[in-house]
Design a protein around this motif. Structure first.
Motif, PDB file in Angstrom:
ATOM      1  N   LEU A  84       1.002  -1.109   0.093  1.00 24.79           N
ATOM      2  CA  LEU A  84       0.167   0.035   0.039  1.00 24.79           C
ATOM      3  C   LEU A  84       0.819   1.214  -0.020  1.00 24.79           C
ATOM      4  CD1 LEU A  84      -2.974   1.005   0.368  1.00 24.79           C
ATOM      5  CD2 LEU A  84      -2.292   1.524   2.748  1.00 24.79           C
ATOM      6  N   ARG A  85       1.755   1.264   1.018  1.00 27.30           N
ATOM      7  CA  ARG A  85       2.626   2.317   0.927  1.00 27.30           C
ATOM      8  C   ARG A  85       3.589   2.687  -0.479  1.00 27.30           C
ATOM      9  NH1 ARG A  85       3.383   4.697   6.278  1.00 27.30           N
ATOM     10  NH2 ARG A  85       2.293   3.636   7.946  1.00 27.30           N
ATOM     11  N   THR A  86       4.260   1.588  -0.624  1.00 23.92           N
ATOM     12  CA  THR A  86       5.124   1.668  -1.890  1.00 23.92           C
ATOM     13  C   THR A  86       4.028   1.806  -3.038  1.00 23.92           C
ATOM     14  OG1 THR A  86       6.141  -0.331  -1.013  1.00 23.92           O
ATOM     15  CG2 THR A  86       6.382   0.149  -3.617  1.00 23.92           C
ATOM     16  N   ARG A  87       2.813   1.445  -3.425  1.00 21.59           N
ATOM     17  CA  ARG A  87       2.195   1.773  -4.494  1.00 21.59           C
ATOM     18  C   ARG A  87       1.806   3.407  -4.364  1.00 21.59           C
ATOM     19  NH1 ARG A  87      -2.717   3.062  -6.834  1.00 21.59           N
ATOM     20  NH2 ARG A  87      -3.535   1.952  -8.324  1.00 21.59           N
ATOM     21  N   TYR A  88       1.348   3.630  -3.266  1.00 21.40           N
ATOM     22  CA  TYR A  88       0.757   5.185  -3.214  1.00 21.40           C
ATOM     23  C   TYR A  88       1.726   6.132  -3.138  1.00 21.40           C
ATOM     24  CZ  TYR A  88      -3.968   3.471  -3.495  1.00 21.40           C
ATOM     25  OH  TYR A  88      -5.014   2.901  -3.905  1.00 21.40           O
ATOM     26  N   THR A  89       3.056   5.742  -2.665  1.00 19.07           N
ATOM     27  CA  THR A  89       4.141   6.684  -2.852  1.00 19.07           C
ATOM     28  C   THR A  89       5.150   6.729  -3.968  1.00 19.07           C
ATOM     29  OG1 THR A  89       4.354   6.229  -0.528  1.00 19.07           O
ATOM     30  CG2 THR A  89       6.329   7.299  -1.724  1.00 19.07           C
ATOM     31  N   LEU A  90       5.187   5.589  -4.626  1.00 19.38           N
ATOM     32  CA  LEU A  90       6.079   5.745  -6.162  1.00 19.38           C
ATOM     33  C   LEU A  90       5.306   5.936  -7.206  1.00 19.38           C
ATOM     34  CD1 LEU A  90       8.370   2.608  -5.317  1.00 19.38           C
ATOM     35  CD2 LEU A  90       8.913   4.856  -5.195  1.00 19.38           C
ATOM     36  N   TRP A  91       3.936   5.523  -7.031  1.00 14.70           N
ATOM     37  CA  TRP A  91       2.918   5.759  -8.236  1.00 14.70           C
ATOM     38  C   TRP A  91       3.129   7.372  -8.840  1.00 14.70           C
ATOM     39  CZ3 TRP A  91       0.044   2.728 -11.437  1.00 14.70           C
ATOM     40  CH2 TRP A  91      -0.967   3.177 -11.866  1.00 14.70           C
ATOM     41  N   ILE A  92       3.031   8.340  -7.781  1.00 13.91           N
ATOM     42  CA  ILE A  92       2.579   9.612  -8.328  1.00 13.91           C
ATOM     43  C   ILE A  92       3.903   9.953  -8.963  1.00 13.91           C
ATOM     44  CG2 ILE A  92       2.381  12.064  -7.559  1.00 13.91           C
ATOM     45  CD1 ILE A  92       0.684  10.578  -5.224  1.00 13.91           C
ATOM     46  N   PRO A  93       5.317  10.053  -8.470  1.00 14.34           N
ATOM     47  CA  PRO A  93       6.330  10.525  -9.299  1.00 14.34           C
ATOM     48  C   PRO A  93       6.598   9.678 -10.649  1.00 14.34           C
ATOM     49  CG  PRO A  93       7.021   9.461  -7.403  1.00 14.34           C
ATOM     50  CD  PRO A  93       5.664   9.460  -7.192  1.00 14.34           C
ATOM     51  N   VAL A 144      -3.000  13.517 -11.025  1.00 15.31           N
ATOM     52  CA  VAL A 144      -2.143  13.503  -9.794  1.00 15.31           C
ATOM     53  C   VAL A 144      -2.946  13.966  -8.689  1.00 15.31           C
ATOM     54  CG1 VAL A 144      -0.245  14.779  -8.939  1.00 15.31           C
ATOM     55  CG2 VAL A 144       0.006  13.460 -11.253  1.00 15.31           C
ATOM     56  N   TRP A 145      -3.652  15.000  -8.883  1.00 13.48           N
ATOM     57  CA  TRP A 145      -4.515  15.557  -7.826  1.00 13.48           C
ATOM     58  C   TRP A 145      -5.402  14.336  -7.057  1.00 13.48           C
ATOM     59  CZ3 TRP A 145      -9.969  16.642  -7.733  1.00 13.48           C
ATOM     60  CH2 TRP A 145     -10.450  17.356  -6.504  1.00 13.48           C
ATOM     61  N   GLN A 146      -6.151  13.709  -8.036  1.00 12.62           N
ATOM     62  CA  GLN A 146      -6.787  12.293  -7.304  1.00 12.62           C
ATOM     63  C   GLN A 146      -6.130  11.573  -6.718  1.00 12.62           C
ATOM     64  OE1 GLN A 146      -9.180  11.262 -10.968  1.00 12.62           O
ATOM     65  NE2 GLN A 146     -10.756  12.879 -10.411  1.00 12.62           N
ATOM     66  N   LEU A 147      -4.964  11.054  -7.446  1.00 11.83           N
ATOM     67  CA  LEU A 147      -3.848  10.296  -6.612  1.00 11.83           C
ATOM     68  C   LEU A 147      -3.477  10.535  -5.197  1.00 11.83           C
ATOM     69  CD1 LEU A 147      -1.863   9.033  -9.924  1.00 11.83           C
ATOM     70  CD2 LEU A 147      -3.576   7.610  -8.522  1.00 11.83           C
ATOM     71  N   LEU A 148      -3.082  12.132  -5.204  1.00  9.72           N
ATOM     72  CA  LEU A 148      -2.680  12.371  -3.872  1.00  9.72           C
ATOM     73  C   LEU A 148      -3.885  12.428  -2.897  1.00  9.72           C
ATOM     74  CD1 LEU A 148      -0.796  15.463  -4.794  1.00  9.72           C
ATOM     75  CD2 LEU A 148       0.078  13.691  -3.715  1.00  9.72           C
ATOM     76  N   LYS A 149      -5.205  12.707  -3.511  1.00  7.24           N
ATOM     77  CA  LYS A 149      -6.352  12.401  -2.236  1.00  7.24           C
ATOM     78  C   LYS A 149      -6.634  10.971  -2.006  1.00  7.24           C
ATOM     79  CE  LYS A 149     -10.125  14.231  -3.714  1.00  7.24           C
ATOM     80  NZ  LYS A 149     -11.344  14.704  -4.415  1.00  7.24           N
ATOM     81  N   ARG A 205      -4.282   8.829  -2.099  1.00  7.67           N
ATOM     82  CA  ARG A 205      -3.049   8.146  -1.188  1.00  7.67           C
ATOM     83  C   ARG A 205      -3.531   8.789   0.290  1.00  7.67           C
ATOM     84  NH1 ARG A 205       1.500  10.661   1.064  1.00  7.67           N
ATOM     85  NH2 ARG A 205       3.281   8.960   0.911  1.00  7.67           N
ATOM     86  N   GLN A 206      -3.707   9.819   0.486  1.00  7.23           N
ATOM     87  CA  GLN A 206      -4.136  10.433   1.715  1.00  7.23           C
ATOM     88  C   GLN A 206      -5.237   9.629   2.491  1.00  7.23           C
ATOM     89  OE1 GLN A 206      -2.334  12.805   3.368  1.00  7.23           O
ATOM     90  NE2 GLN A 206      -3.310  12.170   5.119  1.00  7.23           N
ATOM     91  N   ARG A 207      -6.297   9.164   1.805  1.00  6.52           N
ATOM     92  CA  ARG A 207      -7.389   8.445   2.274  1.00  6.52           C
ATOM     93  C   ARG A 207      -6.825   7.167   2.570  1.00  6.52           C
ATOM     94  NH1 ARG A 207     -11.392   7.034  -1.950  1.00  6.52           N
ATOM     95  NH2 ARG A 207     -10.192   5.444  -1.980  1.00  6.52           N
ATOM     96  N   HIS A 208      -6.223   6.475   1.990  1.00 10.97           N
ATOM     97  CA  HIS A 208      -5.687   4.960   2.127  1.00 10.97           C
ATOM     98  C   HIS A 208      -4.922   5.129   3.272  1.00 10.97           C
ATOM     99  CE1 HIS A 208      -7.687   2.569  -0.694  1.00 10.97           C
ATOM    100  NE2 HIS A 208      -7.396   3.513  -1.761  1.00 10.97           N
ATOM    101  N   LEU A 209      -3.831   6.200   3.368  1.00 16.99           N
ATOM    102  CA  LEU A 209      -2.918   6.088   4.447  1.00 16.99           C
ATOM    103  C   LEU A 209      -3.501   6.604   5.845  1.00 16.99           C
ATOM    104  CD1 LEU A 209       0.425   7.690   2.571  1.00 16.99           C
ATOM    105  CD2 LEU A 209      -0.168   5.264   3.209  1.00 16.99           C
ATOM    106  N   ASP A 210      -4.474   7.472   5.580  1.00 17.70           N
ATOM    107  CA  ASP A 210      -5.317   7.860   7.086  1.00 17.70           C
ATOM    108  C   ASP A 210      -6.082   6.471   7.698  1.00 17.70           C
ATOM    109  OD1 ASP A 210      -4.439  10.334   6.946  1.00 17.70           O
ATOM    110  OD2 ASP A 210      -6.334  10.995   6.116  1.00 17.70           O
ATOM    111  N   LYS A 211      -6.492   5.711   6.635  1.00 18.27           N
ATOM    112  CA  LYS A 211      -7.098   4.257   7.030  1.00 18.27           C
ATOM    113  C   LYS A 211      -6.375   3.511   7.710  1.00 18.27           C
ATOM    114  CE  LYS A 211     -10.859   3.398   3.390  1.00 18.27           C
ATOM    115  NZ  LYS A 211     -11.256   2.552   2.690  1.00 18.27           N
ATOM    116  N   LEU A 212      -5.019   3.430   7.172  1.00 16.17           N
ATOM    117  CA  LEU A 212      -3.987   2.545   7.458  1.00 16.17           C
ATOM    118  C   LEU A 212      -3.594   2.978   8.900  1.00 16.17           C
ATOM    119  CD1 LEU A 212      -2.043   0.369   6.982  1.00 16.17           C
ATOM    120  CD2 LEU A 212      -0.448   2.037   6.001  1.00 16.17           C
ATOM    121  N   ASN A 213      -3.449   4.381   9.146  1.00 17.37           N
ATOM    122  CA  ASN A 213      -3.023   5.026  10.474  1.00 17.37           C
ATOM    123  C   ASN A 213      -3.859   4.591  11.518  1.00 17.37           C
ATOM    124  OD1 ASN A 213      -0.363   5.575   9.458  1.00 17.37           O
ATOM    125  ND2 ASN A 213      -1.093   7.710   8.869  1.00 17.37           N
TER     126      ASN A 213
END
Length: 165
Positions: A84-93, A144-149, A151-159
């Protein structure tokens, strides 16, 4: 590469059937965009030897290698925190680089299409590509804007899950 890209059309059926949880229209645009670029590369043999095309295909494959295992684990009900972290962190750049290389590929194809001469198409192909380049930038910005949103949603759920433990 052609076969793999054509098989990517199956992704649309997975979304429509509910196997994969994603929005259909953005994925449809992405699959169509990739297939049209691939057709352009196949048609213009001169562009096939350009290094940017190799980089483009490499980036597409890396993006898919990030997305597919994550989606597979999610469908199986065993999502991996690392994936999850890898996908949503590396995907954007990587996505931004992919769009940039796509723009360079299209820009390099302009003189080749111009030299090919007029076709039976009523609109001049280089004009279509010149119109498409700003649309590509706009679409990439929205994505990219949607991916950032997302990413934030998935990482918030994870946290939140980690905090509960």
């Amino acid at each position: 590469m052609s076969l793999c890209q054509l098989l990517s059309i199956l992704e649309l059926f997975h979304i429509a059937d509910g196997i994969e949880k994603a929005r259909l229209l953005p994925r449809f645009i992405q699959v169509t965009e990739k297939n049209l670029l691939l057709i352009l590369v196949i048609m213009l043999e001169e562009i096939q030897s350009e290094p940017v095309v190799c980089v483009q295909f490499l980036l597409w494959n890396i993006l898919d290698l990030l997305r597919y295992p994550h989606e597979l684990l999610r469908v199986m009900g065993t999502p991996s925190v690392t994936m999850l972290r890898t996908r949503y962190t590396l995907w954007i750049p990587l996505y931004v680089l992919s769009v940039a290389t796509e723009g360079v590929t299209l820009y390099q194809a302009l003189p080749l299409l111009e030299a090919a001469g007029p076709n039976s198409i009523p609109i001049h192909p280089p004009f279509i590509l010149l119109f498409y380049l700003p649309v590509l930038v706009l679409g990439a910005t929205v994505t990219v804007w949607q991916l950032l949103k997302e990413r934030q949603r998935h990482l918030d759920k994870l946290n939140n899950k980690i905090k509960r433990r």
